[in-house]
Design a protein around this motif. Structure first.
Motif, PDB file in Angstrom:
ATOM      1  N   LEU A 135       0.827  -1.205   0.000  1.00 39.28           N
ATOM      2  CA  LEU A 135       0.000   0.000   0.000  1.00 39.28           C
ATOM      3  C   LEU A 135       0.862   1.256   0.000  1.00 39.28           C
ATOM      4  O   LEU A 135       0.553   2.233  -0.694  1.00 39.28           O
ATOM      5  N   SER A 136       1.952   1.256   0.765  1.00 37.94           N
ATOM      6  CA  SER A 136       2.852   2.410   0.767  1.00 37.94           C
ATOM      7  C   SER A 136       3.477   2.634  -0.604  1.00 37.94           C
ATOM      8  O   SER A 136       3.608   3.767  -1.073  1.00 37.94           O
ATOM      9  N   VAL A 137       3.860   1.541  -1.272  1.00 33.66           N
ATOM     10  CA  VAL A 137       4.432   1.659  -2.617  1.00 33.66           C
ATOM     11  C   VAL A 137       3.383   2.186  -3.596  1.00 33.66           C
ATOM     12  O   VAL A 137       3.691   2.992  -4.482  1.00 33.66           O
ATOM     13  N   ASP A 138       2.138   1.731  -3.427  1.00 37.03           N
ATOM     14  CA  ASP A 138       1.064   2.247  -4.287  1.00 37.03           C
ATOM     15  C   ASP A 138       0.927   3.756  -4.154  1.00 37.03           C
ATOM     16  O   ASP A 138       0.720   4.462  -5.159  1.00 37.03           O
ATOM     17  N   TYR A 139       1.029   4.266  -2.937  1.00 40.16           N
ATOM     18  CA  TYR A 139       0.889   5.713  -2.754  1.00 40.16           C
ATOM     19  C   TYR A 139       2.068   6.467  -3.353  1.00 40.16           C
ATOM     20  O   TYR A 139       1.900   7.572  -3.888  1.00 40.16           O
ATOM     21  N   LEU A 140       3.263   5.904  -3.272  1.00 42.34           N
ATOM     22  CA  LEU A 140       4.393   6.540  -3.954  1.00 42.34           C
ATOM     23  C   LEU A 140       4.171   6.559  -5.459  1.00 42.34           C
ATOM     24  O   LEU A 140       4.487   7.544  -6.129  1.00 42.34           O
ATOM     25  N   ALA A 141       3.614   5.471  -5.991  1.00 40.51           N
ATOM     26  CA  ALA A 141       3.310   5.437  -7.420  1.00 40.51           C
ATOM     27  C   ALA A 141       2.289   6.502  -7.787  1.00 40.51           C
ATOM     28  O   ALA A 141       2.378   7.124  -8.853  1.00 40.51           O
ATOM     29  N   MET A 142       1.315   6.734  -6.923  1.00 41.55           N
ATOM     30  CA  MET A 142       0.292   7.745  -7.204  1.00 41.55           C
ATOM     31  C   MET A 142       0.905   9.121  -7.402  1.00 41.55           C
ATOM     32  O   MET A 142       0.598   9.822  -8.377  1.00 41.55           O
ATOM     33  N   ILE A 143       1.773   9.529  -6.478  1.00 39.61           N
ATOM     34  CA  ILE A 143       2.293  10.895  -6.557  1.00 39.61           C
ATOM     35  C   ILE A 143       3.339  11.030  -7.655  1.00 39.61           C
ATOM     36  O   ILE A 143       3.514  12.117  -8.216  1.00 39.61           O
ATOM     37  N   VAL A 144       4.043   9.937  -7.990  1.00 36.48           N
ATOM     38  CA  VAL A 144       5.015  10.012  -9.085  1.00 36.48           C
ATOM     39  C   VAL A 144       4.296  10.095 -10.423  1.00 36.48           C
ATOM     40  O   VAL A 144       4.646  10.902 -11.289  1.00 36.48           O
ATOM     41  N   ILE A 145       3.278   9.257 -10.615  1.00 42.41           N
ATOM     42  CA  ILE A 145       2.539   9.275 -11.875  1.00 42.41           C
ATOM     43  C   ILE A 145       1.786  10.587 -12.037  1.00 42.41           C
ATOM     44  O   ILE A 145       1.767  11.186 -13.117  1.00 42.41           O
ATOM     45  N   GLY A 146       1.165  11.072 -10.964  1.00 42.32           N
ATOM     46  CA  GLY A 146       0.394  12.303 -11.064  1.00 42.32           C
ATOM     47  C   GLY A 146       1.244  13.545 -11.150  1.00 42.32           C
ATOM     48  O   GLY A 146       0.882  14.511 -11.841  1.00 42.32           O
TER      49      GLY A 146
ATOM     50  N   THR B 160      -4.245  13.668  -7.164  1.00 40.35           N
ATOM     51  CA  THR B 160      -5.600  13.154  -7.374  1.00 40.35           C
ATOM     52  C   THR B 160      -5.664  12.277  -8.616  1.00 40.35           C
ATOM     53  O   THR B 160      -6.238  11.183  -8.597  1.00 40.35           O
ATOM     54  N   ALA B 161      -5.066  12.736  -9.719  1.00 41.02           N
ATOM     55  CA  ALA B 161      -5.083  11.951 -10.954  1.00 41.02           C
ATOM     56  C   ALA B 161      -4.343  10.632 -10.774  1.00 41.02           C
ATOM     57  O   ALA B 161      -4.803   9.576 -11.231  1.00 41.02           O
ATOM     58  N   GLY B 162      -3.190  10.664 -10.115  1.00 41.33           N
ATOM     59  CA  GLY B 162      -2.447   9.437  -9.875  1.00 41.33           C
ATOM     60  C   GLY B 162      -3.201   8.472  -8.981  1.00 41.33           C
ATOM     61  O   GLY B 162      -3.165   7.257  -9.199  1.00 41.33           O
ATOM     62  N   ALA B 163      -3.913   9.000  -7.981  1.00 42.67           N
ATOM     63  CA  ALA B 163      -4.696   8.141  -7.090  1.00 42.67           C
ATOM     64  C   ALA B 163      -5.827   7.453  -7.833  1.00 42.67           C
ATOM     65  O   ALA B 163      -6.083   6.257  -7.638  1.00 42.67           O
ATOM     66  N   VAL B 164      -6.510   8.184  -8.699  1.00 43.87           N
ATOM     67  CA  VAL B 164      -7.597   7.580  -9.476  1.00 43.87           C
ATOM     68  C   VAL B 164      -7.044   6.499 -10.402  1.00 43.87           C
ATOM     69  O   VAL B 164      -7.625   5.397 -10.527  1.00 43.87           O
ATOM     70  N   PHE B 165      -5.921   6.763 -11.041  1.00 46.29           N
ATOM     71  CA  PHE B 165      -5.335   5.800 -11.975  1.00 46.29           C
ATOM     72  C   PHE B 165      -4.922   4.519 -11.253  1.00 46.29           C
ATOM     73  O   PHE B 165      -5.284   3.403 -11.671  1.00 46.29           O
ATOM     74  N   VAL B 166      -4.161   4.640 -10.169  1.00 40.18           N
ATOM     75  CA  VAL B 166      -3.642   3.463  -9.474  1.00 40.18           C
ATOM     76  C   VAL B 166      -4.760   2.693  -8.770  1.00 40.18           C
ATOM     77  O   VAL B 166      -4.723   1.468  -8.685  1.00 40.18           O
ATOM     78  N   THR B 167      -5.782   3.389  -8.281  1.00 40.46           N
ATOM     79  CA  THR B 167      -6.866   2.715  -7.572  1.00 40.46           C
ATOM     80  C   THR B 167      -7.844   2.044  -8.520  1.00 40.46           C
ATOM     81  O   THR B 167      -8.282   0.914  -8.287  1.00 40.46           O
TER      82      THR B 167
END
Length: 381
Positions: free
Chosen positions: A262-273, A282-289
């Motif tokens: 889950l922590s890695v997922d959140y890092l992916a969210m902010i890097v992608i977004g 927000t965009a990264g969170a929607v994409f990864v989730t």
């Protein structure tokens, strides 16, 4: 007077866009089924947590791998404070206290965050995830152990955000997903505007200066240790709120969800977004989730992906989704280091430049004759 018109025009257009998006989001529960509403609930909860991590890692420049720990504090804090065994507090009070409890946990860790930076801070926060997972498994009286605990539905002023029948609006029955949609939307809007206000104010400028150069920030009068600790506490509170929202959406919390993945997922969210951007997080969170949920639903229509419960494909939908957004991270780092938000900003700037660029002249002026390159002959003496 004419100098103010463009600014007023831009402000009015932005207000119209905000109102249009608000109307669309408020109307969605009347048209979407429960599956799409659950995707929206999980995405909004993830967006709240991603905005908090974006403030910490993207704006303040502090690497954190322990975001899942603070989400667990918020989720389990709400369940224990409002349930039995536990104090049995009113659910609204329990939700607020759970967010404050996550902030207190971040405050206890903030002295470390104020002194350690870089990869060392990342390793220190990683220890929180393993420690928290061990506590969640062993503290059976509080967490329910391996099987977790059910989540009491939130109640505000006698209104329950549960699946109780009896509420119908415009012919549409409003169950738990429809009710939680508006609660999550309100909490996400609160997070959005508070985070943007924080970034545009003096604290945001101090955190950006701190990220760019601690020495320069200290010379300008920024209390380095205090601002780094404050950023960690604020990020922890956002994570605690996201944990409460996730608990309400899942209706049951289990320890295995709040792990390193889950922590890695959140890092992916902010890097992608895009680091340091509320819209990007927000965009990264929607994409990864949303990606693994969509791939799970449509797995039987995708090549090389096995539907849940079958062995007809190469990989499962969850693993395939991780491969895809892992590839997205690589592409973002190579071609758009500022993430999706920066990519969209550049595209908008390019389109605006094309619209505002003056048209080419219809009758170009004749080009002057080129000067002769022959050397003039010198006169004979």
């Amino acid at each position: 007077m004419s100098d103010r018109l463009p600014g007023n025009r831009i402000g009015a257009a932005r207000l119209v866009r905000i109102l249009a998006v608000t109307v669309v989001l408020c109307a969605l529960p009347f048209y979407l089924d429960a599956f799409w509403l659950r995707i929206g609930l999980f995405s909004m909860a993830a967006a709240v947590g991603a905005v908090g991590l974006g403030l910490l890692s993207g704006t303040a420049g502090q690497l954190s791998l322990g975001h899942a720990f603070f989400l667990a504090v918020g989720a389990y804090g709400y369940v224990w404070l409002s349930g039995e065994p536990g104090p049995g507090l009113p659910t609204a009070v329990a939700a607020v206290l759970a967010v404050l409890l996550a902030g207190a946990a971040g405050g206890l860790f903030s002295p470390v965050a104020g002194r350690v930076r870089g990869v060392y801070l990342g390793v220190a926060t990683l220890a929180l995830v393993f420690l928290g997972h061990h506590v969640l498994l062993t503290a059976d009286s509080v967490t329910g152990g391996f099987n977790g605990r059910s989540v009491p539905p939130l109640e505000l002023g006698g209104f329950s955000f549960s699946a109780d029948p009896g509420l119908t609006l415009l012919g549409v029955p409003f169950g738990a997903e429809e009710r939680l949609w508006y609660l999550s939307l309100a909490l996400f809007a609160l997070t959005w505007f508070t985070a943007r206000g924080l970034l545009r104010g003096r604290p945001g400028r101090a955190l950006v200066a701190l990220r760019d150069s601690e020495t320069a920030a200290a010379v300008m009068g920024v209390d380095v240790s205090r601002y780094r600790s404050a950023a960690f506490v604020v990020s922890s509170m956002y994570a605690g709120l996201a944990g409460v929202m996730l608990a309400l959406a899942f209706r049951r919390v289990v320890p295995d969800y709040f792990g390193l993945v889950l922590s890695v997922d959140y890092l992916a969210m902010i890097v992608i977004g895009g680091l340091g951007s509320v819209a990007g997080a927000t965009a990264g969170a929607v994409f990864v989730t949303a990606l693994p949920l969509l791939m799970t639903r449509y797995a039987d229509q995708l090549p090389l992906v096995a539907a849940p419960g079958t062995t007809g494909g190469t990989v499962g939908p969850t693993e395939a989704a991780r491969y895809l957004y892992g590839a997205a991270i690589v592409l973002i780092l190579l071609f758009a280091p500022d993430g999706l938000h920066g990519l969209v900003r550049r595209l908008r700037a390019r389109l605006h430049h094309r619209r505002t660029a003056p048209p080419p002249p219809s009758h170009p002026s004749p080009r002057p004759a080129p000067a002769s390159s022959a050397r003039a002959k010198e006169p004979t003496p």
